[in-house]
Design an enzyme around this catalytic site. Structure first.
Site, PDB file in Angstrom:
ATOM      1  N   HIS A 196       0.818  -1.210   0.000  1.00  0.00           N
ATOM      2  CA  HIS A 196       0.000   0.000   0.000  1.00  0.00           C
ATOM      3  C   HIS A 196       0.859   1.271   0.000  1.00  0.00           C
ATOM      4  O   HIS A 196       0.343   2.374  -0.214  1.00  0.00           O
ATOM      5  CB  HIS A 196      -0.925  -0.006   1.222  1.00  0.00           C
ATOM      6  CG  HIS A 196      -2.191   0.780   1.029  1.00  0.00           C
ATOM      7  ND1 HIS A 196      -2.429   1.550  -0.090  1.00  0.00           N
ATOM      8  CD2 HIS A 196      -3.298   0.905   1.816  1.00  0.00           C
ATOM      9  CE1 HIS A 196      -3.618   2.124   0.022  1.00  0.00           C
ATOM     10  NE2 HIS A 196      -4.165   1.750   1.164  1.00  0.00           N
ATOM     11  N   ASP A 217      -2.308   2.269  -4.451  1.00  0.00           N
ATOM     12  CA  ASP A 217      -3.506   2.707  -3.748  1.00  0.00           C
ATOM     13  C   ASP A 217      -4.661   1.743  -3.991  1.00  0.00           C
ATOM     14  O   ASP A 217      -4.598   0.863  -4.856  1.00  0.00           O
ATOM     15  CB  ASP A 217      -3.896   4.115  -4.191  1.00  0.00           C
ATOM     16  CG  ASP A 217      -2.886   5.156  -3.731  1.00  0.00           C
ATOM     17  OD1 ASP A 217      -2.240   4.928  -2.690  1.00  0.00           O
ATOM     18  OD2 ASP A 217      -2.730   6.179  -4.419  1.00  0.00           O
TER      19      ASP A 217
END
Length: 404
Positions: A367, A371
């Site tokens: 992450h 995204d």
């Protein structure tokens, strides 16, 4: 002449290897280029060939860690070949013989304590707890069981009797230790999340049923799931390039090619050989390359170069029966797709509940660089391509795509 055989370098970053198995014995006559040992690095298992013919003297034991460039054996090249013409150790790779078990000795008798007469108060407490005095070690004079001993006694929760409670301790191979380090690092050093989806495999099954025999007869290859998944992944990586990127310090490195690491199970554990420029390969090309790499991994012939430099990984736990899992990122990559088993499940199609072959898929991603929009969009793109393979992956011409 005595030839010193030294450990060759399996790769630039490898400074040490481990002697996994000697394929010959001390004092054997070996032929030049005969495989004499298997050595483990932190990336692969490699065979060590004899550099000359002669009598061999081993200088390291199985399990020893030796530095690259260190002497592991000597070969007396002046030694004559044994009579009869056949070397003591043939050039054919042999199975390692099991180590003979040491003679079993009778186990030491367990310490026993004579049942001491408990005090009246202690006896009452033991009876209430259903504990035998012989199970208690008394702390009183002469081993007498006191009231405090009885109060502190804990009833047995079931003492195992008659079952085998042996254990075995073996050293992890260098490859397995390195895999363990990398997996822990991936969990600790990345912001790993996993997103899931399901794929209706009906159309892929139909295409395989229609063309698999013709595909095998022409190309000598099976038409498996991996070519469909690899083609779907390379398409999705081009649509969502962040998934095909890595973090290097404070920089993002993005790639305009798709080198797909394919997790396969080898004799020494999990290996991830790389299919280079998978985006340029046809269905036949993908199947041929995966088969080649899988065979080399199975036979212990895979090289470090063949397992280095992938940009994304596909792992197929479904071949072992996995229904759903969260695959761990293969660093320094930023994403890994987990495939699972195909099970007939009820789904809604055109407003009707039908039974269809369904696979759950999982995308684990870092992450820090990917995204939610990119991760979910990527997995949806993979799903769309797999559910409409003839149109999206084959250009509405399956025969041409399969080179039939």
């Amino acid at each position: 002449m005595i030839l010193e055989m030294k450990v060759p370098s399996p790769g630039e970053s490898i400074k040490e290897v481990e002697i996994a198995t000697w394929l010959v014995q001390d004092g054997d006559y070996v032929e030049k280029d005969q495989a004499i040992a298997e050595v483990d690095s932190d990336k692969a298992t490699l065979e060590l060939p004899a550099e000359a013919s002669g009598i061999i003297t081993l200088k390291a034991a199985e399990g020893d860690a030796v530095a690259v460039g260190a002497v592991v054996c000597l070969i007396d090249t002046a030694a004559a070949k044994p009579e009869g013409g056949a070397p003591v150790a043939t050039p054919v790779k042999v199975e390692a013989k099991p180590v003979a078990e040491a003679p079993k000795t009778a186990p030491a008798p367990e310490a026993t304590y004579a049942a001491q007469t408990p005090s009246p108060a202690a006896r009452k407490i033991l009876e209430e707890k259903n504990i035998q005095p012989s199970d208690i070690v008394g702390t009183g004079k002469g081993g007498r069981i006191t009231k405090e001993d009885a109060m502190n006694a804990v009833p047995s929760m079931g003492t195992p009797t008659g079952g085998n409670r042996g254990s075995e301790r073996t050293k992890l191979s260098m490859l397995r230790r390195k895999v363990a380090e990398r997996l822990v690092a991936a969990k600790n050093e990345t912001a790993m999340l996993t997103t899931f989806n399901e794929v209706d495999m009906t159309n892929i099954y139909a295409l395989r049923d229609q063309f698999k025999e013709e595909f095998k007869n022409k190309h000598g290859l099976g038409l498996g799931f991996m070519s469909f998944f690899t083609k779907a992944v390379t398409r999705a990586l081009q649509l969502y390039p962040d998934v095909n990127s890595m973090i290097d310090g404070q920089e993002k490195v993005s790639y305009n090619f798709c080198d797909i690491s394919v997790a396969v199970s080898g004799p020494k554990g999990l290996m991830v050989p790389v299919v280079r420029n998978a985006e340029t390969l046809s269905f036949r090309g993908v199947e041929a390359e995966i088969k080649r790499l899988a065979l080399r991994a199975r036979d212990g012939q895979i090289t470090v170069d063949e397992m280095t430099g992938g940009t994304f990984t596909i792992s197929n736990g479904g071949v072992f029966g996995s229904m759903l899992s969260t695959p761990i990122i293969n660093p320094p990559q930023s994403g890994i797709l987990g495939m699972h088993n195909v099970v007939d499940r009820p789904i809604v199609r055109d407003g009707q509940i039908v039974i269809a072959p369904v696979m759950y898929v999982a995308l684990s991603y870092d992450h820090r660089i990917i995204d939610g929009r990119e991760s979910v969009g990527f997995l949806v793109a993979v799903k769309e391509a797999l559910e409409n393979p003839a149109t999206i992956l084959m250009g509405d011409n399956p025969r041409k795509a399969l080179e039939l």
